[in-house]
Design a protein around this motif. Structure first.
Motif, PDB file in Angstrom:
ATOM      1  N   THR A   9       0.840  -1.196   0.000  1.00  0.00           N
ATOM      2  CA  THR A   9       0.000   0.000   0.000  1.00  0.00           C
ATOM      3  C   THR A   9       0.876   1.248   0.000  1.00  0.00           C
ATOM      4  OG1 THR A   9      -1.706  -1.194   1.222  1.00  0.00           O
ATOM      5  CG2 THR A   9      -1.838   1.202   1.243  1.00  0.00           C
ATOM      6  N   ALA A 101      -4.985   9.644   1.284  1.00  0.00           N
ATOM      7  CA  ALA A 101      -6.033   8.818   0.686  1.00  0.00           C
ATOM      8  C   ALA A 101      -5.686   7.335   0.758  1.00  0.00           C
ATOM      9  CB  ALA A 101      -6.255   9.234  -0.768  1.00  0.00           C
ATOM     10  N   VAL A 102      -4.438   6.995   0.472  1.00  0.00           N
ATOM     11  CA  VAL A 102      -4.032   5.591   0.498  1.00  0.00           C
ATOM     12  C   VAL A 102      -4.009   5.062   1.926  1.00  0.00           C
ATOM     13  CG1 VAL A 102      -2.084   4.029   0.089  1.00  0.00           C
ATOM     14  CG2 VAL A 102      -2.782   5.637  -1.681  1.00  0.00           C
ATOM     15  N   LYS A 105      -7.558   5.025   3.373  1.00  0.00           N
ATOM     16  CA  LYS A 105      -8.511   4.386   2.453  1.00  0.00           C
ATOM     17  C   LYS A 105      -9.680   5.313   2.141  1.00  0.00           C
ATOM     18  CE  LYS A 105      -7.110  -0.184   3.744  1.00  0.00           C
ATOM     19  NZ  LYS A 105      -7.421  -1.535   3.999  1.00  0.00           N
ATOM     20  N   LEU A 106      -9.343   6.565   1.818  1.00  0.00           N
ATOM     21  CA  LEU A 106     -10.351   7.553   1.452  1.00  0.00           C
ATOM     22  C   LEU A 106     -10.516   7.563  -0.062  1.00  0.00           C
ATOM     23  CD1 LEU A 106      -9.222  10.526   3.710  1.00  0.00           C
ATOM     24  CD2 LEU A 106     -11.068   8.896   4.152  1.00  0.00           C
ATOM     25  N   HIS A 107     -11.692   7.866  -0.497  1.00  0.00           N
ATOM     26  CA  HIS A 107     -11.975   7.964  -1.933  1.00  0.00           C
ATOM     27  C   HIS A 107     -12.079   9.446  -2.294  1.00  0.00           C
ATOM     28  CE1 HIS A 107     -12.567   3.654  -2.108  1.00  0.00           C
ATOM     29  NE2 HIS A 107     -13.324   3.760  -1.021  1.00  0.00           N
ATOM     30  N   ILE A 108     -10.914  10.084  -2.424  1.00  0.00           N
ATOM     31  CA  ILE A 108     -10.880  11.522  -2.692  1.00  0.00           C
ATOM     32  C   ILE A 108     -10.173  11.817  -4.009  1.00  0.00           C
ATOM     33  CG2 ILE A 108     -11.063  12.230  -0.262  1.00  0.00           C
ATOM     34  CD1 ILE A 108      -8.002  12.577  -0.259  1.00  0.00           C
ATOM     35  N   GLY A 109     -10.351  10.913  -4.951  1.00  0.00           N
ATOM     36  CA  GLY A 109      -9.713  11.065  -6.254  1.00  0.00           C
ATOM     37  C   GLY A 109     -10.043  12.387  -6.922  1.00  0.00           C
ATOM     38  N   GLN A 110     -11.289  12.859  -6.770  1.00  0.00           N
ATOM     39  CA  GLN A 110     -11.684  14.139  -7.367  1.00  0.00           C
ATOM     40  C   GLN A 110     -10.852  15.288  -6.811  1.00  0.00           C
ATOM     41  OE1 GLN A 110     -15.960  13.900  -6.568  1.00  0.00           O
ATOM     42  NE2 GLN A 110     -16.234  14.557  -8.700  1.00  0.00           N
TER      43      GLN A 110
END
Length: 149
Positions: A9, A101-102, A105-110
């Motif tokens: 990771t 984010a990694v 484990k956040l989904h903040i790609g935007q």
């Protein structure tokens, strides 16, 4: 047992951050060039200021013209420096967001994408400003007609 991310990771996060880190190296080189140009413009302005008081007639007018040009160049280089530093700060934010984010484990790609796009736009604006300053500097090195006779 507390959360501990896997080595893979972390390795993925490092791989993701390599491009922005290379961009930071390029921005650092650009900042070095811009700081050097600013120093040369300031040195030239100081030299002209010393000559300005003893000049008269067309020589005085030429000094005033060049001092105005140098003042404009200083403003443009300062703007370019500000934009480049802002781009570097946004690039650092991209790297930090990638790791956060990694690891969490956040989904903040935007948000990462928006921050990277903003960093690129700031860098583009800095480069355009630098190009404008270079074009303006060429006006100051035109050889006067009276010297060519």
């Amino acid at each position: 047992m507390p959360y501990s991310p896997e080595v893979m990771t972390i390795a993925n996060a490092i791989q993701l951050s390599l491009s922005p880190v290379f961009m930071l190296a390029g921005i650092g080189a650009l900042l070095n060039v811009l700081a050097g140009r600013l120093a040369r413009v300031v040195d030239r302005a100081r030299a002209l200021e010393a000559l300005h008081s003893g000049a008269s007639g067309s020589e005085h007018e030429r000094h005033v013209w060049e001092l105005r040009l140098l003042d404009r160049r200083m403003a443009i280089v300062n703007r370019s420096l500000f934009l480049a530093v802002s781009s570097a700060v946004m690039t650092c934010a991209v790297v930090a967001l990638l790791f956060v984010a990694v690891l969490l484990k956040l989904h903040i790609g935007q948000f990462v994408a928006i921050a990277f796009i903003l960093a690129m736009l700031l860098l583009i604006a800095s480069l355009i400003s630098f190009m404008v300053e270079v074009r303006i500097s060429l006006r100051a090195i035109v050889v006067r007609a009276e010297l060519l006779r």
